[in-house]
Design a protein around this motif. Structure first.
Motif, PDB file in Angstrom:
ATOM      1  N   PRO A 102       0.836  -1.202   0.000  1.00 45.88           N
ATOM      2  CA  PRO A 102       0.000   0.000   0.000  1.00 45.88           C
ATOM      3  C   PRO A 102       0.871   1.252   0.000  1.00 45.88           C
ATOM      4  O   PRO A 102       1.858   1.325   0.724  1.00 45.88           O
ATOM      5  N   PRO A 103       0.546   2.238  -0.816  1.00 44.95           N
ATOM      6  CA  PRO A 103       1.382   3.442  -0.885  1.00 44.95           C
ATOM      7  C   PRO A 103       1.321   4.268   0.397  1.00 44.95           C
ATOM      8  O   PRO A 103       0.291   4.316   1.072  1.00 44.95           O
ATOM      9  N   ALA A 104       2.440   4.917   0.709  1.00 43.87           N
ATOM     10  CA  ALA A 104       2.499   5.787   1.879  1.00 43.87           C
ATOM     11  C   ALA A 104       1.817   7.128   1.612  1.00 43.87           C
ATOM     12  O   ALA A 104       1.322   7.783   2.531  1.00 43.87           O
ATOM     13  N   GLU A 105       1.800   7.551   0.346  1.00 41.65           N
ATOM     14  CA  GLU A 105       1.115   8.762  -0.079  1.00 41.65           C
ATOM     15  C   GLU A 105       0.334   8.436  -1.346  1.00 41.65           C
ATOM     16  O   GLU A 105       0.667   7.482  -2.062  1.00 41.65           O
ATOM     17  N   PRO A 106      -0.712   9.207  -1.645  1.00 42.05           N
ATOM     18  CA  PRO A 106      -1.481   8.935  -2.854  1.00 42.05           C
ATOM     19  C   PRO A 106      -0.617   8.950  -4.113  1.00 42.05           C
ATOM     20  O   PRO A 106       0.228   9.833  -4.289  1.00 42.05           O
ATOM     21  N   ILE A 107      -0.832   7.950  -4.971  1.00 44.05           N
ATOM     22  CA  ILE A 107      -0.169   7.887  -6.277  1.00 44.05           C
ATOM     23  C   ILE A 107      -1.021   8.673  -7.265  1.00 44.05           C
ATOM     24  O   ILE A 107      -2.183   8.343  -7.495  1.00 44.05           O
ATOM     25  N   LEU A 108      -0.463   9.705  -7.850  1.00 47.45           N
ATOM     26  CA  LEU A 108      -1.205  10.595  -8.744  1.00 47.45           C
ATOM     27  C   LEU A 108      -0.787  10.390 -10.194  1.00 47.45           C
ATOM     28  O   LEU A 108       0.399  10.331 -10.502  1.00 47.45           O
ATOM     29  N   PHE A 109      -1.781  10.253 -11.067  1.00 42.90           N
ATOM     30  CA  PHE A 109      -1.527  10.330 -12.502  1.00 42.90           C
ATOM     31  C   PHE A 109      -2.712  11.039 -13.147  1.00 42.90           C
ATOM     32  O   PHE A 109      -3.723  11.296 -12.490  1.00 42.90           O
ATOM     33  N   THR A 110      -2.567  11.396 -14.397  1.00 39.86           N
ATOM     34  CA  THR A 110      -3.621  12.141 -15.082  1.00 39.86           C
ATOM     35  C   THR A 110      -4.204  11.317 -16.215  1.00 39.86           C
ATOM     36  O   THR A 110      -3.623  10.341 -16.680  1.00 39.86           O
ATOM     37  N   LYS A 111      -5.370  11.738 -16.641  1.00 38.23           N
ATOM     38  CA  LYS A 111      -6.084  11.089 -17.740  1.00 38.23           C
ATOM     39  C   LYS A 111      -6.572  12.204 -18.658  1.00 38.23           C
ATOM     40  O   LYS A 111      -7.058  13.241 -18.177  1.00 38.23           O
TER      41      LYS A 111
ATOM     42  N   ASN B 158     -15.931   4.453 -14.766  1.00 39.33           N
ATOM     43  CA  ASN B 158     -15.174   3.282 -15.188  1.00 39.33           C
ATOM     44  C   ASN B 158     -13.836   3.790 -15.724  1.00 39.33           C
ATOM     45  O   ASN B 158     -13.777   4.380 -16.802  1.00 39.33           O
ATOM     46  N   ASP B 159     -12.774   3.577 -14.966  1.00 42.26           N
ATOM     47  CA  ASP B 159     -11.434   4.037 -15.357  1.00 42.26           C
ATOM     48  C   ASP B 159     -10.807   2.974 -16.257  1.00 42.26           C
ATOM     49  O   ASP B 159      -9.924   2.217 -15.846  1.00 42.26           O
ATOM     50  N   VAL B 160     -11.285   2.914 -17.496  1.00 39.49           N
ATOM     51  CA  VAL B 160     -10.804   1.906 -18.442  1.00 39.49           C
ATOM     52  C   VAL B 160      -9.304   2.111 -18.688  1.00 39.49           C
ATOM     53  O   VAL B 160      -8.826   3.249 -18.785  1.00 39.49           O
ATOM     54  N   SER B 161      -8.573   1.008 -18.781  1.00 40.91           N
ATOM     55  CA  SER B 161      -7.111   1.066 -18.817  1.00 40.91           C
ATOM     56  C   SER B 161      -6.551   0.046 -19.807  1.00 40.91           C
ATOM     57  O   SER B 161      -7.078  -1.062 -19.926  1.00 40.91           O
ATOM     58  N   GLU B 162      -5.487   0.426 -20.496  1.00 34.40           N
ATOM     59  CA  GLU B 162      -4.770  -0.515 -21.357  1.00 34.40           C
ATOM     60  C   GLU B 162      -3.462  -0.847 -20.658  1.00 34.40           C
ATOM     61  O   GLU B 162      -2.568  -0.016 -20.568  1.00 34.40           O
ATOM     62  N   ARG B 163      -3.358  -2.081 -20.136  1.00 37.84           N
ATOM     63  CA  ARG B 163      -2.253  -2.412 -19.221  1.00 37.84           C
ATOM     64  C   ARG B 163      -0.893  -2.446 -19.914  1.00 37.84           C
ATOM     65  O   ARG B 163       0.115  -2.060 -19.292  1.00 37.84           O
ATOM     66  N   ALA B 164      -0.835  -2.899 -21.164  1.00 36.13           N
ATOM     67  CA  ALA B 164       0.460  -2.900 -21.851  1.00 36.13           C
ATOM     68  C   ALA B 164       0.932  -1.474 -22.095  1.00 36.13           C
ATOM     69  O   ALA B 164       2.109  -1.152 -21.864  1.00 36.13           O
ATOM     70  N   PHE B 165       0.026  -0.599 -22.540  1.00 37.41           N
ATOM     71  CA  PHE B 165       0.396   0.801 -22.732  1.00 37.41           C
ATOM     72  C   PHE B 165       0.803   1.436 -21.408  1.00 37.41           C
ATOM     73  O   PHE B 165       1.682   2.299 -21.354  1.00 37.41           O
ATOM     74  N   GLN B 166       0.147   1.006 -20.336  1.00 36.89           N
ATOM     75  CA  GLN B 166       0.359   1.603 -19.019  1.00 36.89           C
ATOM     76  C   GLN B 166       1.704   1.215 -18.400  1.00 36.89           C
ATOM     77  O   GLN B 166       2.372   2.053 -17.797  1.00 36.89           O
ATOM     78  N   THR B 167       2.068  -0.062 -18.539  1.00 34.20           N
ATOM     79  CA  THR B 167       3.212  -0.558 -17.759  1.00 34.20           C
ATOM     80  C   THR B 167       4.346  -1.159 -18.580  1.00 34.20           C
ATOM     81  O   THR B 167       5.419  -1.419 -18.039  1.00 34.20           O
ATOM     82  N   GLU B 168       4.125  -1.398 -19.878  1.00 34.20           N
ATOM     83  CA  GLU B 168       5.145  -2.086 -20.666  1.00 34.20           C
ATOM     84  C   GLU B 168       5.785  -1.218 -21.739  1.00 34.20           C
ATOM     85  O   GLU B 168       6.682  -1.677 -22.453  1.00 34.20           O
TER      86      GLU B 168
ATOM     87  N   GLY C 242       7.115   1.991 -21.190  1.00 33.27           N
ATOM     88  CA  GLY C 242       7.957   3.045 -20.644  1.00 33.27           C
ATOM     89  C   GLY C 242       7.162   4.284 -20.267  1.00 33.27           C
ATOM     90  O   GLY C 242       5.993   4.434 -20.606  1.00 33.27           O
ATOM     91  N   GLY C 243       7.815   5.170 -19.509  1.00 29.90           N
ATOM     92  CA  GLY C 243       7.162   6.422 -19.134  1.00 29.90           C
ATOM     93  C   GLY C 243       6.121   6.246 -18.051  1.00 29.90           C
ATOM     94  O   GLY C 243       6.180   5.312 -17.244  1.00 29.90           O
ATOM     95  N   GLN C 244       5.147   7.137 -18.048  1.00 27.04           N
ATOM     96  CA  GLN C 244       4.151   7.170 -16.995  1.00 27.04           C
ATOM     97  C   GLN C 244       2.878   6.432 -17.404  1.00 27.04           C
ATOM     98  O   GLN C 244       2.736   5.979 -18.541  1.00 27.04           O
ATOM     99  N   TRP C 245       1.928   6.324 -16.477  1.00 29.65           N
ATOM    100  CA  TRP C 245       0.706   5.560 -16.707  1.00 29.65           C
ATOM    101  C   TRP C 245      -0.257   6.237 -17.683  1.00 29.65           C
ATOM    102  O   TRP C 245      -1.154   5.593 -18.212  1.00 29.65           O
TER     103      TRP C 245
END
Length: 285
Positions: free
Chosen positions: A95-104, A159-169, A171-174
């Motif tokens: 669990p994160p110690a502080e909120p993990i922030l990203f943008t959409k 619904n925070d739809v997500s593409e996991r390969a784009f997100q984590t495979e 490079g860069g940010q989410w």
């Protein structure tokens, strides 16, 4: 109140829900549920006229009219990652110690029953039922968590739809795994805080093709909505109408063994207690 926007995409009119299948048209009172509306005290301004119209029976039938996202395209969509203790456990992360922030990207916002389009090159499009916060006034450097309550206009099903390969495979940010076209269905309505008994105890769920995938409750949030708004205000200015997606409970496709992802023809149905439900069909690139 429960705010909704009715009509074809790009031509929605603002309204307020008035019963199971009825609404009050407020397009003569406000242009849209946007930054100008929330920032100028719009909620207080329409409350009286809406109550009068309901009392006078000046309502209309919703029927099968399209419901759009309950807010106009916001200044920004901010997202909190790994914010449910049980979801963090399912991903194998602490669990994160502080909120993990990203943008959409704000142009991902679509209506609650609109199609979700799989992006080109995607093999890992995933689902995430989430509680969304809509900001009600320009907010920066809040002194306390309690002050965050006055900065919130209401809550919405997302619904925070997500593409996991784009997100984590890749490079860069989410962000690039979160920002494809149609990747942020929201609604059916924005519910003001006075309509919700306890935002920190809301049941939530998501099904794919009628099979339950996610079951959760906001009480397992690591950082609750008030903590999130206070925290974000220390780093950036929150504008009226901004949307904050607050994280998802366990049961995402990524966490299944083996992982399972969306394909064209799938149907997602989802809901949060007091916030309504939604249905999205998945279509191909």
């Amino acid at each position: 109140m429960r705010l909704l926007r009715i009509g074809a995409a790009g031509a929605e009119k603002p309204a307020v829900r008035a019963g199971e299948n009825a609404y009050v048209d407020v397009s003569d009172l406000v242009t849209d549920f946007d930054e100008a509306f929330f920032g100028s005290g719009g909620l207080d301004r329409i409350a009286g006229p809406v109550a009068e119209r309901i009392a006078a029976g000046r309502t209309q039938t919703l029927g099968d009219q399209r419901i759009g996202a309950p807010i106009a395209r916001p200044h920004q969509i901010l997202c909190i990652g790994l914010n449910y203790s049980d979801h963090a456990a399912e991903t194998g992360q602490a669990p994160p110690a502080e909120p993990i922030l990203f943008t959409k990207s704000p142009n991902t916002l679509v209506g609650p029953n609109d199609d979700v389009r799989i992006p080109r090159g995607s093999a890992k499009t995933d689902w995430e039922v989430e509680l969304g916060i809509v900001i009600g006034r320009r907010t920066s450097y809040l002194d306390s968590v309690d002050q965050a309550r006055d900065a919130i206009a209401g809550y919405v099903l997302v619904n925070d739809v997500s593409e996991r390969a784009f997100q984590t495979e890749r490079g860069g940010q989410w962000t690039k795994g979160k920002s494809a076209e149609t990747f942020n269905p929201a609604g059916p309505w924005l519910v003001t805080p006075d309509e919700i008994p306890d935002v920190n105890d809301l049941g939530m769920w998501l099904d794919v093709n009628g099979e339950r995938r996610q079951t959760g409750n906001t009480r397992t949030m690591i950082f609750d909505p008030y903590v999130i708004v206070h925290y974000l205000s220390q780093f950036l200015v929150l504008e009226p109408g901004d949307l904050i997606n607050t994280g998802t409970p366990p049961g995402v496709g990524l966490g299944m063994k083996p992982p399972v992802y969306l394909k064209a023809g799938d149907v997602m149905t989802l809901g949060i207690e007091h916030l309504g439900d939604a249905r999205q069909q998945v279509v191909g690139p």
